[in-house]
Design a protein around this motif. Structure first.
Motif, short mmCIF file in Angstrom:
data_model
loop_
_atom_site.label_atom_id
_atom_site.label_comp_id
_atom_site.label_asym_id
_atom_site.label_seq_id
_atom_site.Cartn_x
_atom_site.Cartn_y
_atom_site.Cartn_z
N SER A 105 76.06 30.65 41.69
CA SER A 105 75.02 30.91 40.69
C SER A 105 73.64 30.56 41.22
O SER A 105 72.63 31.18 40.83
CB SER A 105 75.31 30.13 39.40
OG SER A 105 75.45 28.75 39.65
N PRO A 130 77.49 35.78 42.46
CA PRO A 130 78.34 36.67 41.66
C PRO A 130 77.55 37.62 40.77
O PRO A 130 77.66 37.60 39.54
CB PRO A 130 79.18 35.69 40.84
CG PRO A 130 78.29 34.50 40.67
CD PRO A 130 77.49 34.40 41.95
N HIS A 141 84.35 43.26 34.43
CA HIS A 141 83.92 41.87 34.52
C HIS A 141 83.14 41.43 33.28
O HIS A 141 83.16 40.26 32.92
CB HIS A 141 83.14 41.67 35.81
CG HIS A 141 83.87 42.22 36.99
ND1 HIS A 141 85.14 41.81 37.31
CD2 HIS A 141 83.55 43.19 37.89
CE1 HIS A 141 85.57 42.49 38.37
NE2 HIS A 141 84.62 43.32 38.73
N MET A 210 76.11 35.72 35.00
CA MET A 210 76.97 36.80 35.48
C MET A 210 76.71 38.12 34.76
O MET A 210 77.27 39.15 35.14
CB MET A 210 78.44 36.38 35.39
CG MET A 210 78.77 35.31 36.42
SD MET A 210 80.53 34.88 36.51
CE MET A 210 81.25 36.39 37.15
#
Length: 281
Positions: A105, A130, A141, A210
């Motif tokens: 992150s 990510p 996702h 994300m």
């Protein structure tokens, strides 16, 4: 081996938070942005070696460990975290651009920092950021993130983490068992702090980070400053894929570091040596 030194510590007031930061060494500034719940302590095993050629700055991201939020319930945004990093650059290297490393992150933060403040950054190394929105199966996702949040609300932290770990594994299946690795003493000692920060990470960082979509056109224009890195043991896993895709898209070299997504923790000596090389090349 470099003799460990005690860092100089400080606090920096930013919008909505107070950041704890640590500084070691002399030379051009190298800002290390941790991922997950690592905080500044995630770099304890590599910072002294890096400080032989750089002024190394590490910090706890807002809401983590010793960096407190004015509002503990505040939503967390990548742009805000990147501005925190910018404020540290302004404080610690006001007259020269810096080098930046971001893990996981923290790599997302580093990418946004590069696109938002390119005049302050001369080189960025990111390890498995990510940024799943760049993937062709991004919708899969997004559904994973929704499941993780629903599980956290209905069943609690550990079931949510299990859901998350399964989604990060190869092909979204059950994570394959890795060989047992004895954690270095420094990593084992900070486990309690890591666990304490996990609820904040799952509830605030995971969904906000994300779902972040980087400015690919801007990154392409700045790709000569970018180094993408992945874990040797991460091939096929979700955090590996965005870095590999972007490296290919931008025509950048993809470097492989020891271990998997958490190679900084499991293989600190080897990881630190390759990081040292990457930021100096």
């Amino acid at each position: 081996m470099t003799t460990p030194t005690l860092p100089t510590t400080g606090e920096l007031r930013v919008d909505g938070a107070t950041l704890h930061y640590e500084v070691r060494g002399r030379g051009p500034l190298l800002l290390l942005i941790p991922g997950g719940t690592g905080g500044a302590a995630a770099f304890d095993a590599v910072a002294d070696e890096l400080a032989t050629t750089h002024t190394v700055a590490t910090y706890d991201p807002r809401g983590m460990s010793r960096s407190t939020l004015d509002d503990p319930e505040a939503e967390q945004r990548v742009a805000e975290h990147a501005d925190d990093a910018f404020r540290l650059l302004e404080l610690l290297s006001p007259d020269a651009p810096a080098r930046v490393f971001g893990a996981s992150s923290g790599g997302i933060v580093a990418l946004h920092l590069l696109t938002a403040r390119p005049e302050r950054v001369e080189r960025v190394v990111v390890h498995e950021p990510p940024v799943v929105e760049v993937l062709p199966d991004a919708a899969v996702h997004r559904a994973l993130l929704a499941r993780v949040q629903a599980t956290f609300r209905s069943e609690g932290l550990l079931p949510a983490m299990a859901e998350f770990a399964a989604g990060l594994a190869k092909d979204g299946g059950t994570a394959a068992p890795r060989a047992e690795v004895e954690l270095p003493p420094q990593a084992a000692a900070r486990a309690e702090r890591t666990m304490a920060d996990l609820p904040f990470f799952v509830r605030r960082i995971v969904p906000g980070f994300m779902s972040y979509a980087p400015d690919l056109e801007r990154l392409a224009a700045l790709s000569d400053r970018l180094v993408f890195a992945c874990g040797q043991d991460s091939r096929g896993e979700l955090p590996y894929r965005p870095a590999a895709l972007l490296a290919e898209r931008f025509g950048c070299e993809l470097r492989h570091f020891p271990g998997g997504h958490t190679g900084l923790t499991t293989h600190p000596v080897e990881f630190g040596a390759l990081l040292h090389q990457a930021v100096r090349d």
